[in-house]
Structure formats: structure tokens, C-alpha cells
Design a protein around this motif. Structure first.
Motif, mmCIF file in Angstrom:
data_model
loop_
_atom_site.group_PDB
_atom_site.id
_atom_site.type_symbol
_atom_site.label_atom_id
_atom_site.label_comp_id
_atom_site.label_asym_id
_atom_site.label_seq_id
_atom_site.Cartn_x
_atom_site.Cartn_y
_atom_site.Cartn_z
ATOM 1 N N TYR A 153 -8.464 3.130 5.114
ATOM 2 C CA TYR A 153 -7.062 3.508 4.975
ATOM 3 C C TYR A 153 -6.654 3.492 3.500
ATOM 4 O O TYR A 153 -6.954 2.555 2.769
ATOM 5 C CB TYR A 153 -6.168 2.542 5.763
ATOM 6 C CG TYR A 153 -6.298 2.673 7.255
ATOM 7 C CD1 TYR A 153 -5.669 3.706 7.938
ATOM 8 C CD2 TYR A 153 -7.039 1.756 7.988
ATOM 9 C CE1 TYR A 153 -5.788 3.842 9.316
ATOM 10 C CE2 TYR A 153 -7.160 1.866 9.362
ATOM 11 C CZ TYR A 153 -6.536 2.916 10.026
ATOM 12 O OH TYR A 153 -6.659 3.040 11.385
ATOM 13 N N ARG A 154 -5.957 4.549 3.100
ATOM 14 C CA ARG A 154 -5.412 4.619 1.747
ATOM 15 C C ARG A 154 -3.941 4.201 1.776
ATOM 16 O O ARG A 154 -3.371 3.997 2.844
ATOM 17 C CB ARG A 154 -5.548 6.045 1.197
ATOM 18 C CG ARG A 154 -6.996 6.551 1.162
ATOM 19 C CD ARG A 154 -7.037 8.024 0.747
ATOM 20 N NE ARG A 154 -8.404 8.542 0.785
ATOM 21 C CZ ARG A 154 -9.236 8.516 -0.246
ATOM 22 N NH1 ARG A 154 -8.823 8.028 -1.410
ATOM 23 N NH2 ARG A 154 -10.457 9.003 -0.132
ATOM 24 N N LEU A 155 -3.335 4.095 0.615
ATOM 25 C CA LEU A 155 -1.936 3.694 0.544
ATOM 26 C C LEU A 155 -1.031 4.656 1.305
ATOM 27 O O LEU A 155 -0.057 4.246 1.937
ATOM 28 C CB LEU A 155 -1.486 3.600 -0.921
ATOM 29 C CG LEU A 155 -2.022 2.391 -1.713
ATOM 30 C CD1 LEU A 155 -1.512 2.441 -3.144
ATOM 31 C CD2 LEU A 155 -1.631 1.087 -1.052
ATOM 32 N N ARG A 156 -1.356 5.931 1.261
ATOM 33 C CA ARG A 156 -0.509 6.907 1.952
ATOM 34 C C ARG A 156 -0.610 6.780 3.472
ATOM 35 O O ARG A 156 0.227 7.333 4.194
ATOM 36 C CB ARG A 156 -0.882 8.325 1.522
ATOM 37 C CG ARG A 156 -2.291 8.745 1.860
ATOM 38 C CD ARG A 156 -2.494 10.236 1.577
ATOM 39 N NE ARG A 156 -3.867 10.660 1.794
ATOM 40 C CZ ARG A 156 -4.788 10.741 0.855
ATOM 41 N NH1 ARG A 156 -4.474 10.414 -0.400
ATOM 42 N NH2 ARG A 156 -6.018 11.144 1.135
ATOM 43 N N PHE A 195 3.852 -0.017 7.610
ATOM 44 C CA PHE A 195 4.912 -0.599 6.781
ATOM 45 C C PHE A 195 6.253 -0.527 7.498
ATOM 46 O O PHE A 195 7.075 -1.455 7.385
ATOM 47 C CB PHE A 195 4.984 0.131 5.442
ATOM 48 C CG PHE A 195 6.011 -0.427 4.510
ATOM 49 C CD1 PHE A 195 5.768 -1.599 3.813
ATOM 50 C CD2 PHE A 195 7.232 0.218 4.340
ATOM 51 C CE1 PHE A 195 6.729 -2.126 2.957
ATOM 52 C CE2 PHE A 195 8.192 -0.297 3.482
ATOM 53 C CZ PHE A 195 7.939 -1.471 2.794
ATOM 54 N N LEU A 196 6.489 0.536 8.250
ATOM 55 C CA LEU A 196 7.736 0.656 9.007
ATOM 56 C C LEU A 196 7.822 -0.386 10.116
ATOM 57 O O LEU A 196 8.925 -0.734 10.562
ATOM 58 C CB LEU A 196 7.853 2.062 9.604
ATOM 59 C CG LEU A 196 8.172 3.195 8.624
ATOM 60 C CD1 LEU A 196 8.216 4.529 9.343
ATOM 61 C CD2 LEU A 196 9.488 2.928 7.902
ATOM 62 N N LEU A 210 -1.836 -2.237 -4.181
ATOM 63 C CA LEU A 210 -0.685 -2.808 -3.495
ATOM 64 C C LEU A 210 -0.332 -4.173 -4.085
ATOM 65 O O LEU A 210 0.843 -4.477 -4.318
ATOM 66 C CB LEU A 210 -0.994 -2.937 -2.001
ATOM 67 C CG LEU A 210 0.175 -3.170 -1.049
ATOM 68 C CD1 LEU A 210 1.145 -1.990 -1.098
ATOM 69 C CD2 LEU A 210 -0.331 -3.367 0.376
ATOM 70 N N ALA A 211 -1.365 -5.002 -4.328
ATOM 71 C CA ALA A 211 -1.133 -6.325 -4.899
ATOM 72 C C ALA A 211 -0.554 -6.226 -6.307
ATOM 73 O O ALA A 211 0.367 -6.971 -6.669
ATOM 74 C CB ALA A 211 -2.440 -7.111 -4.927
#
Length: 393
Positions: free
Chosen positions: A163-166, A172-173, A215-216
Motif C-alpha cells: 500500500y502506498r500513501l495514496r 484514514f477516514l 508518514l512518520a
């Protein structure tokens, strides 16, 4: 047989290790060990709850009146409710939770939203719902809700490249509303735990290491901005962590007294009901957030090692269930339960020993609280559920 490490995901790596054990130990012996571990896991959970009730009794015991308040009795009643809930979580096949995950998440989200308007206030925070016959803290089942929701979403095979950030916008929701609603209460500790559970499950589910590092780094870069959104007392707790002597009679008083209690227990402790820091009311929140300090003063370093060893054994058994689960849904579910226990124990122990700022995290199965007790017993039930159904079809 040589296997490229980079070609093996987290869950596959754990399963590979168990497969090698099966080849060397034999299937029947390994099955016996798993069943033994299942019984040990349930026994540890019950043992921790009993230790918690005894420690709550000690934490509320009055040396002048020679008796304790009714909190230990109430906790015992919640333990009975938790046992029933745990048995219920064991009985129903965990695959049925696939259908209940999102509805359960929705109910918890609604309850957290309801707290903003009709929640009970205590200690400067608005975290509880008075339902008449009991008081519910929705942020406790919220930890299970985020585990179930993320597990359902990630149950299918991860993308080949991870999984990538996108790809995180849907997960996240799920977690963002829970974190925001707990921060508003305010409950910084639970918000931190929810964030760590989210990151743990995403890493286990296949988040790319590079994406995690991005992300960190973003989180670290936003810390100066987040600082301005903290309550004044929360900011002071962080400053006190950096320098406890900054306000020894004010904001730093709690952690200083906690460290004195832990240290004064020495090797074998002062004995049950004999903790002076506790009995003379130097310790804050003895029966909730600082219950480890009460335990450490009475049972010493040896008792603390045994207590932490029980939690560690439960975590190791959980890892074995992760490896032996027959599907990805079960593996992620148990890993989420593991994350709940790991992060709460780590933060609580570090907090009361001065290794982290005071953020208010209960010690699972030990601290007083009906919502926490029942939620953690259900979590143990889910762990047993997945383990029991390893060989069902």
C-alpha cells in the motif's frame, strides 16, 4: 530452501516460521502446543483480571477505617460481565464479524458523537455516557471498532508492491473521526493509542516501509503545529516529562510520586496493603492510570517482572495465532488485538515510570473501569476464537 526476504510479507514471514516448526516438530505436537497456548492465554487474561481486582482493593483501602471502598466489588461484577462477553466472542465464528464490523464501527462513532452533547464530565474531561444502569466510556470499544473496520477493509490480498500513501485515504477516514472525537473530550492518551493501532495494522496489512517513513516524517514535521492545539495542562505534562523538577509540587508531582512508589518497592516489595505511597494518598489515580505504581510498591521488581511477563506471554501467544490463522482476516484481527494490548501496556508502564509524558492510559485488565474490562475480555475472546477455528473448514 532459500527464500528472498524481500519477497515475503509480514504475515507470510510468520507463517513460514510456523511451517518450519511443523516440519521439525510434527503436526500433532504443534497442535497440542497451540491448544495448550490457547488455555494459557485465557488463564493469563483471567489471572490479570484477578490481580487487578486485588490491586484495586489495595488502592482504595483505608488504613484508618480498615476497609476499602466498593470499587473492587464493582470491578469483580464487571469481570463477570466480561467473562460472559468473552465466551460470546469465542462462541460465534469470527467470520460473522465480517458483516458486523462496519455496523459496530458506526454505533461506536455515534456514541462518541453523543458524548459531545450529553456526556458526563469527570476530572475535567467529558468521556462517559450515563445509560442509567451503567456508565459507558465509548472510547474503549472504539479500539475494537477500528481493529474490526480496518481488518474488514484489508482482508483481501495486498497490492503486489504494498500500500502506498495514496491508498490510505479510506483507512484514514475510518480512524480520523475516532481520533478527533476523543481529542475533543479531551482524551489524548486514547487518541494516541488509536493512532498507533492504525499504524500497526496498516504495517501488518502491507503498507510499504517507504510510505510509512514518509508518514512518520510528516507527523514529526507537524508536531510544532499540533503543540498549539494541545490543552495547557497537556503542554505542561510534556514539559514536565522533559524536566520533572520544573514544577515538583504542581504538574510534576504525580510522576515524581509514582517514581518514588515504584522505586521504594525494591526487589520484593513492601507487601500487600503495605504500600505507604498508596496508603498515604501520595499517588494520583491509584486504581486507574497509576495502578502499576501501586502494584510495584507492594510486590517490588520481582512482581513487576512477573506481571510484565504475563503480558509478554499473551503477546507471544497472539503472534503464534497470527501465524496459524487460516485466512488474512483472522491474522489481521488477532494482530489488531495484539496491538491494543502492546501499546497500552507499553505506554502505561513507561508513563508511570517517567519514561513518557503522563497521558492517561489504563493498564489492560488491571486498571479499574467496566468499559475497559469488558472490551479487553472481548478482545481475548476474539484471540481464542481465531485460534480455535484454525482447523475448521
Amino acid at each position: 530452501r532459500a527464500i528472498a526476504v524481500e519477497d515475503v510479507g509480514p504475515i507470510e514471514a510468520i507463517r513460514l516460521g510456523v511451517r518450519l516448526l511443523r516440519e521439525h516438530l510434527g503436526e500433532s505436537l504443534l497442535l497440542w502446543l497451540i491448544n495448550l497456548g490457547l488455555g494459557i492465554g485465557a488463564g493469563i487474561a483471567i489471572g490479570l483480571a484477578m490481580l487487578g481486582i486485588l490491586t484495586i482493593y489495595s488502592a482504595t483501602y483505608s488504613i484508618t477505617e480498615k476497609q476499602a471502598g466498593g470499587l473492587a466489588t464493582k470491578q469483580f461484577y464487571w469481570f463477570i460481565v466480561g467473562m460472559v462477553a468473552m465466551l460470546g466472542a469465542v462462541t460465534v465464528d469470527y467470520h460473522h464479524l465480517n458483516r458486523l464490523a462496519y455496523p459496530f464501527y458506526g454505533v461506536v462513532l455515534f456514541l462518541l458523537f453523543l458524548v459531545l452533547f450529553i456526556g458526563s464530565v469527570g476530572g475535567g474531561s467529558q468521556r462517559w455516557l450515563n445509560l442509567g444502569f451503567f456508565i459507558l466510556q465509548p472510547s474503549e470499544p472504539a479500539k475494537l471498532a477500528i481493529v474490526l473496520a480496518l481488518t474488514k477493509y484489508l482482508q483481501y490480498d495486498e497490492p503486489p508492491d504494498g500500500y502506498r500513501l495514496r491508498d490510505l485515504w479510506v483507512p484514514f477516514l475510518f480512524v480520523a473521526p475516532l481520533i478527533l472525537l476523543t481529542l475533543v473530550q479531551p482524551d489524548l492518551g486514547t487518541a494516541i493509542v488509536l493512532s498507533l493501532i492504525f499504524l500497526s495494522i496498516m504495517l501488518m496489512g502491507g503498507l510499504r516501509l517507504r510510505s510509512f517513513l514518509y508518514l512518520a516524517a510528516t507527523g514529526v514535521a507537524l508536531m510544532p503545529i499540533a503543540w498549539h492545539f494541545l490543552k495547557p495542562y497537556q503542554q505542561k505534562r510534556i514539559l514536565i516529562f522533559l524536566n520533572p523538577d520544573l514544577d515538583p509540587l504542581g504538574a510534576g508531582y504525580h510522576v515524581i510520586q509514582s517514581k518514588i512508589a515504584v522505586g521504594s518497592g525494591r526487589l520484593l516489595g513492601k507487601g500487600y496493603l503495605q504500600g505507604t505511597q498508596n496508603q498515604l494518598d501520595f499517588l494520583p489515580a491509584q486504581h486507574t492510570d497509576f495502578i502499576f505504581s501501586v502494584f510495584a510498591e507492594e510486590w517490588g521488581l520481582l512482581g513487576c517482572l512477573i506481571l510484565v511477563g504475563l503480558y509478554l506471554t499473551l503477546i507471544v501467544l497472539s503472534l503464534r495465532v497470527v501465524a496459524r490463522a487460516k485466512d488474512r482476516f483472522g491474522s489481521l484481527l488477532v494482530f489488531g488485538v495484539l496491538a491494543i494490548f502492546f501499546w497500552q501496556v507499553t505506554i502505561n508502564v513507561a508513563m508511570v515510570t517517567g519514561l513518557m509524558p503522563v497521558v492517561g492510559i489504563p493498564l489492560p485488565l488491571l486498571s479499574y473501569g467496566g468499559s475497559s474490562m469488558v472490551s479487553m475480555m472481548v478482545a481475548v475472546g476474539l484471540l481464542m476464537n481465531v485460534s480455535m477455528r484454525r482447523f475448521t473448514f
